[in-house]
Every structure is written in structure tokens, then in C-alpha cells.
Design a protein around this motif. Structure first.
Motif, PDB file in Angstrom:
ATOM      1  N   PRO A  81       2.166  -9.812   1.567  1.00 30.96           N
ATOM      2  CA  PRO A  81       1.531  -9.717   0.251  1.00 30.96           C
ATOM      3  C   PRO A  81       0.897  -8.337   0.046  1.00 30.96           C
ATOM      4  CG  PRO A  81       0.730 -11.618   1.473  1.00 30.96           C
ATOM      5  CD  PRO A  81       1.457 -10.748   2.434  1.00 30.96           C
ATOM      6  N   MET A  82       1.026  -7.809  -1.132  1.00 33.04           N
ATOM      7  CA  MET A  82       0.383  -6.526  -1.434  1.00 33.04           C
ATOM      8  C   MET A  82       0.113  -6.348  -2.923  1.00 33.04           C
ATOM      9  SD  MET A  82       3.371  -4.051  -0.204  1.00 33.04           S
ATOM     10  CE  MET A  82       2.074  -2.895   0.139  1.00 33.04           C
ATOM     11  N   GLY A  83      -0.839  -5.487  -3.222  1.00 34.73           N
ATOM     12  CA  GLY A  83      -1.236  -5.271  -4.608  1.00 34.73           C
ATOM     13  C   GLY A  83      -0.250  -4.371  -5.344  1.00 34.73           C
ATOM     14  N   LEU A  84      -0.042  -4.669  -6.630  1.00 27.30           N
ATOM     15  CA  LEU A  84       0.808  -3.812  -7.467  1.00 27.30           C
ATOM     16  C   LEU A  84      -0.086  -3.219  -8.544  1.00 27.30           C
ATOM     17  CD1 LEU A  84       3.843  -6.250  -7.937  1.00 27.30           C
ATOM     18  CD2 LEU A  84       3.645  -4.429  -6.272  1.00 27.30           C
ATOM     19  N   TYR A  85      -0.299  -1.917  -8.498  1.00 24.09           N
ATOM     20  CA  TYR A  85      -1.219  -1.279  -9.439  1.00 24.09           C
ATOM     21  C   TYR A  85      -0.460  -0.771 -10.663  1.00 24.09           C
ATOM     22  CZ  TYR A  85      -4.662   1.922 -11.376  1.00 24.09           C
ATOM     23  OH  TYR A  85      -5.534   2.572 -12.211  1.00 24.09           O
ATOM     24  N   THR A  92      -4.677  -2.314 -14.137  1.00 21.93           N
ATOM     25  CA  THR A  92      -4.854  -3.642 -13.533  1.00 21.93           C
ATOM     26  C   THR A  92      -4.083  -3.713 -12.218  1.00 21.93           C
ATOM     27  OG1 THR A  92      -2.940  -4.481 -14.738  1.00 21.93           O
ATOM     28  CG2 THR A  92      -5.096  -4.858 -15.737  1.00 21.93           C
ATOM     29  N   ARG A  93      -4.503  -4.662 -11.403  1.00 20.99           N
ATOM     30  CA  ARG A  93      -3.786  -4.880 -10.135  1.00 20.99           C
ATOM     31  C   ARG A  93      -3.200  -6.274 -10.127  1.00 20.99           C
ATOM     32  NH1 ARG A  93      -6.099  -2.157  -4.700  1.00 20.99           N
ATOM     33  NH2 ARG A  93      -4.524  -3.470  -3.773  1.00 20.99           N
ATOM     34  N   LYS A  94      -1.928  -6.356  -9.790  1.00 19.95           N
ATOM     35  CA  LYS A  94      -1.235  -7.639  -9.743  1.00 19.95           C
ATOM     36  C   LYS A  94      -0.983  -8.022  -8.277  1.00 19.95           C
ATOM     37  CE  LYS A  94       0.728  -6.444 -14.149  1.00 19.95           C
ATOM     38  NZ  LYS A  94      -0.295  -5.771 -14.856  1.00 19.95           N
ATOM     39  N   PHE A  95      -0.650  -9.283  -8.072  1.00 23.02           N
ATOM     40  CA  PHE A  95      -0.395  -9.766  -6.715  1.00 23.02           C
ATOM     41  C   PHE A  95       1.115  -9.735  -6.461  1.00 23.02           C
ATOM     42  CE2 PHE A  95       0.084 -12.600  -3.195  1.00 23.02           C
ATOM     43  CZ  PHE A  95      -1.124 -12.597  -2.514  1.00 23.02           C
ATOM     44  N   GLY A  96       1.544  -8.917  -5.541  1.00 23.88           N
ATOM     45  CA  GLY A  96       2.980  -8.792  -5.265  1.00 23.88           C
ATOM     46  C   GLY A  96       3.340  -9.208  -3.847  1.00 23.88           C
ATOM     47  N   ILE A  97       4.626  -9.429  -3.637  1.00 21.95           N
ATOM     48  CA  ILE A  97       5.104  -9.783  -2.287  1.00 21.95           C
ATOM     49  C   ILE A  97       6.237  -8.847  -1.895  1.00 21.95           C
ATOM     50  CG2 ILE A  97       6.131 -11.598  -0.852  1.00 21.95           C
ATOM     51  CD1 ILE A  97       4.931 -13.532  -3.091  1.00 21.95           C
ATOM     52  N   LEU A  98       6.048  -8.213  -0.776  1.00 23.61           N
ATOM     53  CA  LEU A  98       7.074  -7.325  -0.237  1.00 23.61           C
ATOM     54  C   LEU A  98       7.939  -8.141   0.728  1.00 23.61           C
ATOM     55  CD1 LEU A  98       8.160  -4.406   0.485  1.00 23.61           C
ATOM     56  CD2 LEU A  98       6.382  -4.350   2.203  1.00 23.61           C
ATOM     57  N   LYS A  99       9.233  -8.191   0.465  1.00 20.58           N
ATOM     58  CA  LYS A  99      10.130  -8.992   1.310  1.00 20.58           C
ATOM     59  C   LYS A  99      11.136  -8.073   1.994  1.00 20.58           C
ATOM     60  CE  LYS A  99      13.410 -12.803   0.906  1.00 20.58           C
ATOM     61  NZ  LYS A  99      14.161 -13.581  -0.062  1.00 20.58           N
ATOM     62  N   ALA A 107      -2.866 -13.030   6.869  1.00 17.31           N
ATOM     63  CA  ALA A 107      -4.182 -13.494   6.419  1.00 17.31           C
ATOM     64  C   ALA A 107      -4.957 -12.339   5.794  1.00 17.31           C
ATOM     65  CB  ALA A 107      -4.946 -14.075   7.595  1.00 17.31           C
ATOM     66  N   SER A 108      -4.949 -11.215   6.484  1.00 17.79           N
ATOM     67  CA  SER A 108      -5.706 -10.045   6.019  1.00 17.79           C
ATOM     68  C   SER A 108      -5.169  -9.525   4.684  1.00 17.79           C
ATOM     69  CB  SER A 108      -5.637  -8.983   7.110  1.00 17.79           C
ATOM     70  OG  SER A 108      -5.850  -7.743   6.591  1.00 17.79           O
ATOM     71  N   ASN A 109      -3.844  -9.342   4.602  1.00 21.38           N
ATOM     72  CA  ASN A 109      -3.247  -8.799   3.368  1.00 21.38           C
ATOM     73  C   ASN A 109      -3.365  -9.756   2.185  1.00 21.38           C
ATOM     74  OD1 ASN A 109      -2.417  -6.460   4.620  1.00 21.38           O
ATOM     75  ND2 ASN A 109      -0.463  -6.462   3.556  1.00 21.38           N
ATOM     76  N   THR A 110      -3.192 -11.061   2.450  1.00 20.38           N
ATOM     77  CA  THR A 110      -3.282 -12.040   1.358  1.00 20.38           C
ATOM     78  C   THR A 110      -4.683 -11.995   0.740  1.00 20.38           C
ATOM     79  OG1 THR A 110      -1.724 -13.423   2.545  1.00 20.38           O
ATOM     80  CG2 THR A 110      -2.885 -14.471   0.743  1.00 20.38           C
ATOM     81  N   LEU A 111      -5.709 -12.047   1.612  1.00 17.92           N
ATOM     82  CA  LEU A 111      -7.088 -12.040   1.093  1.00 17.92           C
ATOM     83  C   LEU A 111      -7.435 -10.726   0.421  1.00 17.92           C
ATOM     84  CD1 LEU A 111      -9.725 -13.715   3.399  1.00 17.92           C
ATOM     85  CD2 LEU A 111      -9.030 -14.314   1.112  1.00 17.92           C
ATOM     86  N   ASN A 112      -7.113  -9.640   1.094  1.00 17.75           N
ATOM     87  CA  ASN A 112      -7.430  -8.302   0.573  1.00 17.75           C
ATOM     88  C   ASN A 112      -6.792  -8.090  -0.802  1.00 17.75           C
ATOM     89  OD1 ASN A 112      -8.378  -5.659   0.604  1.00 17.75           O
ATOM     90  ND2 ASN A 112      -6.565  -4.903   1.670  1.00 17.75           N
ATOM     91  N   THR A 113      -5.510  -8.468  -0.903  1.00 19.23           N
ATOM     92  CA  THR A 113      -4.799  -8.291  -2.181  1.00 19.23           C
ATOM     93  C   THR A 113      -5.376  -9.208  -3.250  1.00 19.23           C
ATOM     94  OG1 THR A 113      -2.824  -7.788  -0.907  1.00 19.23           O
ATOM     95  CG2 THR A 113      -2.480  -8.264  -3.230  1.00 19.23           C
TER      96      THR A 113
END
Lengths: 160, 161
Positions: free
Chosen positions: A137-141, A147-154, B48-54
């Protein structure tokens, strides 16, 4: 004469048993070595998959930055949109092959939910034995509306 | 003659002992070698860390561009904020619903057991989420993020089982 013949026969029998034992030992050893090579190959693929994930997380062509300071676990949506365009992706394929090998990398936006995915790199291995899938999981700015969105890097790494 | 036979038996015994030592060595270091799962360690540590942080830095889609951290702070303090216009959800319910949706698309989809908690006092959590079918038997890897509030500190915890 007869005694010598018996002794020669004895020696031949001993040598025969000895070579049989050597052959059995060699077969056993080669099987063990083969299974060890498989294990090591698997471990190496795992390390490659981790390395690919870490490389994507720290790619300057994707990372967010504020006043020249890198923001952790964040991807810039504008950079991502540009990089995932078909024409640019194909142009960069050779360059990224050195970094990612046989794998595919895509980013999806989970919140606010958006269908489809940004495909950054796609080089699947035809006839791959198996593959590793790593989701991070990572943020998409989005700099347009800050704004920051919730993204998933696969990341999918293919194993031959 | 008797001495020669004894010597031969001794030689045979030495050979047997050497073969046994070699067998033990092979079994111990080659056959019983357990494969190392590097990827699993990396993924559970990062997840766990990335999910919460994001999540904490994510901007709420329909709540005055506030971040989840700001909504959690309001949830732990006054619950003054209301989001989503007509439906009008308070901050606690909004964060709860958003996290539930994100976890359904991530950890639940990947068949990973989890437990998410937001609390000021651990005995009375403000938000508690876990797999509906598979509750977490014990926390194996968890990450706690402290968030400052007026009355002290609140904590957000995600445990991956």
C-alpha cells in the motif's frame, strides 16, 4: 591356477559392489544437489521480487517531493500518469528491463475507488513456472488538488 | 592369524564410523536445510507499517479535504465534524467506514488476517475492525502510530496475523 582364478573373481566381485555403491551415492548426491539448486533458485527469485519492490518505491521518476524533500511511501499521480502512457512505457521498456527483469508492475487506486490500473512495466515470462505477487500500500499524491489517495503497488515477479 | 582378524574388524569398524559421520553430516546440513522465506518477512514488515502510514495521510474524499489523522483526532475529542453532506456521518463513523472499505480491498482480498484499533485507552477502543470470518488469533506483527490530541495521545494500531 584355480586358486588365482578364484582370487581374480573375488577382486572383480568386490570392484563390482564398490562401483555399484559409488553409483548409488552419486545418484543420491546429484538428487540432493538438484533439490538444493531449486531451493536456491527460489530464494534468489524472492530476493529479486523484494529488490524490484524497493526499486519502485524509490524511483525518482515516481516519488513525491515537497520543496525538494522526498516524501516517504508516496507516488506522484502526475508522474505516474505520464509514465504509464503506452508510448512512454514502450520507449522505456529496455531501460526498465535491466531493473525489473521478467516482472510486471501496476498501481491501482483503492480509495477513492477508481476502476482500472496504471501499468508501469509489463514483461511477463512466457511459460513461467510460477510467480510471486507482492502488494504494497502507498499514497498517491495529486498535486492538482493537493490530496492524497490510497493506492496499491502490485509487483508480479515471474520464475522460470 | 587371530591378531590379523582383529585388525581387519577394527578397520571395518573405523570405516562404518566414518560412513555414519558422513551420513549425519549430509542429513543435518543438506537434507534438513529449511528454505528461507525472505519475501514473507519483507511483506509482513512493510504491510502493517505502510497500510497505516498511508491511511493516516489519506485525504477524506468528501469531508472538507481533511486527512484521516485529523478525523481520528476529532473522533477522540469532540466529534464535532460531520462528513458526507446529506448522509452526515460523524468523524468516528466516517473513519470506520473508510477503513473498512480499504481493508476489504486490500488485506481481506489477499486473505490476510488483521485487527485494526483506534483508541485512547486500549480497554475502550473507539474503532475496532477485524476479519469478519477469521478473527485474529494473536498479533504476530503490529504497528502502532501515536497521534497527539488535546487530552494526551491516541493510538492507531494495525496487527497482521
Amino acid at each position: 591356477m584355480k586358486n588365482a582364478q578364484i582370487q581374480i573373481g573375488e577382486t572383480i566381485a568386490v570392484l563390482f559392489v564398490f562401483f555399484i555403491l559409488i553409483t548409488i551415492g552419486f545418484i543420491f548426491y546429484s538428487k540432493v544437489i538438484r533439490s538444493n539448486i531449486e531451493i536456491e533458485k527460489d530464494e534468489l527469485s524472492q530476493l529479486q521480487s523484494i529488490a524490484a519492490a524497493q526499486k519502485v518505491l524509490f524511483m525518482p521518476e515516481l516519488q513525491c517531493s515537497e520543496e525538494n524533500i522526498i516524501v516517504d511511501s508516496c507516488i506522484d499521480l502526475m508522474k505516474l500518469r505520464a509514465l504509464s502512457r503506452d508510448t512512454i512505457r514502450k520507449e522505456n521498456e529496455l531501460h526498465y528491463y535491466d531493473l525489473f527483469g521478467f516482472s510486471s508492475i501496476e498501481i491501482t487506486q483503492a480509495y477513492p475507488s477508481q476502476p482500472g490500473a496504471y501499468i508501469l512495466y509489463s514483461k511477463p515470462l512466457a511459460g513461467a513456472r510460477s510467480k510471486f505477487v507482492t502488494n504494497i500500500p502507498m499514497g498517491l499524491y495529486d498535486a492538482a488538488d493537493r490530496t492524497r489517495k490510497f493506492g496499491i503497488l502490485k509487483i508480479e515477479t515471474f520464475i522460470s | 592369524m587371530e591378531k590379523k582378524a582383529q585388525m581387519e574388524i577394527l578397520g571395518l569398524a573405523i570405516v562404518v564410523v566414518l560412513v555414519l559421520i558422513a551420513t549425519i553430516f549430509v542429513v543435518r546440513f543438506i537434507l534438513l536445510k529449511t528454505p528461507v522465506n525472505y519475501r514473507q518477512g519483507f511483506v509482513s514488515a512493510e504491510l502493517a507499517s505502510n497500510t497505516l502510514n498511508t491511511f493516516l495521510k489519506t485525504t477524506a474524499a468528501d469531508c472538507s479535504l481533511l486527512t484521516m489523522t485529523e478525523l481520528l483526532q476529532d473522533c477522540a475529542q469532540s466529534e464535532e465534524l460531520s462528513c458526507r453532506g446529506i448522509e452526515s456521518l460523524n468523524s468516528c463513523k466516517y473513519v470506520n467506514d473508510t477503513m473498512k472499505g480499504i481493508l476489504a480491498q486490500t488485506l481481506e482480498k489477499w486473505s490476510i488476517k488483521y485487527e485494526f484499533l483506534a483508541y485512547v485507552e486500549s480497554s475502550r477502543p473507539l474503532i475496532r475492525l477485524s476479519n469478519p470470518e477469521n478473527p485474529c488469533p494473536a498479533d504476530k506483527r503490529s504497528k502502532i502510530f501515536p497521534i497527539p490530541i488535546k487530552s494526551g495521545t491516541m493510538y492507531v494500531k494495525l496487527g497482521i496475523c
